[in-house]
Design a protein around this motif. Sequence first.
Motif, short mmCIF file in Angstrom:
data_model
loop_
_atom_site.label_atom_id
_atom_site.label_comp_id
_atom_site.label_asym_id
_atom_site.label_seq_id
_atom_site.Cartn_x
_atom_site.Cartn_y
_atom_site.Cartn_z
N CYS A 137 -56.41 -20.81 25.84
CA CYS A 137 -55.42 -21.55 25.46
C CYS A 137 -54.19 -20.67 25.11
O CYS A 137 -53.10 -21.15 25.43
CB CYS A 137 -55.52 -22.32 24.22
SG CYS A 137 -56.72 -23.64 24.44
N ARG B 9 -46.16 -28.77 31.66
CA ARG B 9 -46.22 -28.68 30.37
C ARG B 9 -47.27 -29.57 29.47
O ARG B 9 -47.76 -29.17 28.61
CB ARG B 9 -44.73 -29.01 29.67
CG ARG B 9 -44.63 -28.55 28.35
CD ARG B 9 -42.98 -28.71 27.73
NE ARG B 9 -43.10 -29.66 26.46
CZ ARG B 9 -42.58 -31.13 26.80
NH1 ARG B 9 -42.69 -31.51 27.86
NH2 ARG B 9 -42.57 -32.01 25.68
N ASP B 10 -47.08 -30.52 30.18
CA ASP B 10 -48.06 -31.91 29.60
C ASP B 10 -49.56 -31.47 29.87
O ASP B 10 -50.34 -31.62 29.07
CB ASP B 10 -47.51 -33.18 30.25
CG ASP B 10 -46.40 -33.89 29.90
OD1 ASP B 10 -45.85 -33.44 28.60
OD2 ASP B 10 -45.69 -34.27 30.76
N LYS C 238 -50.83 -28.59 29.99
CA LYS C 238 -50.90 -27.34 29.15
C LYS C 238 -51.26 -27.98 27.88
O LYS C 238 -52.11 -27.39 26.97
CB LYS C 238 -49.87 -26.27 29.17
CG LYS C 238 -49.59 -25.50 30.39
CD LYS C 238 -48.37 -24.93 30.33
CE LYS C 238 -48.33 -24.04 31.62
NZ LYS C 238 -47.02 -23.27 31.55
N ASN C 239 -50.38 -28.93 27.35
CA ASN C 239 -50.49 -29.06 25.76
C ASN C 239 -51.83 -30.24 25.71
O ASN C 239 -52.38 -30.18 24.76
CB ASN C 239 -49.19 -30.09 25.39
CG ASN C 239 -48.05 -29.20 25.29
OD1 ASN C 239 -48.40 -27.90 24.73
ND2 ASN C 239 -46.90 -29.42 25.30
N ARG D 242 -54.74 -27.89 25.29
CA ARG D 242 -54.68 -27.17 24.05
C ARG D 242 -55.17 -28.01 23.04
O ARG D 242 -55.84 -27.88 22.04
CB ARG D 242 -53.15 -26.75 23.73
CG ARG D 242 -52.79 -25.67 24.44
CD ARG D 242 -51.47 -24.85 24.13
NE ARG D 242 -51.08 -23.87 24.61
CZ ARG D 242 -49.90 -23.71 25.61
NH1 ARG D 242 -49.00 -24.65 25.41
NH2 ARG D 242 -49.85 -22.51 26.00
N VAL E 86 -51.50 -25.43 18.94
CA VAL E 86 -51.20 -26.97 19.12
C VAL E 86 -50.26 -27.33 18.12
O VAL E 86 -50.05 -28.59 18.50
CB VAL E 86 -52.74 -27.52 19.52
CG1 VAL E 86 -53.21 -27.22 20.63
CG2 VAL E 86 -53.14 -27.49 18.02
N PHE F 283 -46.11 -30.27 19.13
CA PHE F 283 -45.88 -30.31 20.42
C PHE F 283 -46.23 -31.78 20.65
O PHE F 283 -46.94 -32.58 19.98
CB PHE F 283 -46.79 -29.59 21.22
CG PHE F 283 -48.32 -29.93 21.45
CD1 PHE F 283 -48.68 -30.77 22.63
CD2 PHE F 283 -49.33 -29.36 20.78
CE1 PHE F 283 -49.92 -31.27 22.43
CE2 PHE F 283 -50.57 -29.57 20.89
CZ PHE F 283 -50.80 -30.51 21.83
N PHE G 39 -46.94 -34.65 24.27
CA PHE G 39 -47.10 -34.64 25.55
C PHE G 39 -47.21 -36.19 26.11
O PHE G 39 -47.75 -36.99 25.30
CB PHE G 39 -48.22 -33.85 26.27
CG PHE G 39 -49.45 -34.45 25.82
CD1 PHE G 39 -50.20 -35.16 26.47
CD2 PHE G 39 -50.05 -34.04 24.55
CE1 PHE G 39 -51.55 -35.69 26.23
CE2 PHE G 39 -51.48 -34.54 24.17
CZ PHE G 39 -52.08 -35.37 25.09
#
Length: 166
Positions: free
Chosen positions: A81, A91-92, A94-95, A98, A122, A125, A127
């Motif tokens: 992570c 980005r979505d 990755k989040n 996580r 985390v 954030f 997403f």
Amino acid sequence: MFSGRKTADQLRDEIRNADAAVGEAMSALAIDDVAAARQALSSAPRTHFVDMGWKVGLAGAMIELRAGKMKPGLQKLIAVCSRLDDTDLSRDDKNYLRLYALYRGSEASKDGRAPVELRELVEDFRFDHTLVTPLLRKDFPLKALDEAEPAPPPPPPPPPVPSDAD
């Protein structure tokens, strides 16, 4: 001349094979077969972290957690992570990964709380779940998938209504 770099075709084949191995490993984990998951993941070729190594590492962490090796599994989750920003994932995505790691870390901990290092990755954030790659959601579902219960039988048809024409 030999440049020491792999050709693009070889790299694509390795990425495809690693992705298939991760899919097999995660399918085996879904039915609680840790040995088959290890076997499937061991067939994955070594790839760079940014290519497919992150996915292999995440699957390896899940195997460790399912095998009862909590500390090494959690450390692998944190390592993967913390390096997701090096990849070209959205980005979505990755989040989402996580959050997936946070959920699995929480399940693995004794007190129901993920390690601080994982929680810090985390925090704060958002997403859009609809923008997450469907293959990620298939291999790494946020919720444990329960077996589908059969639907109840349909209700019987209503009795015929007597008519006034008799």
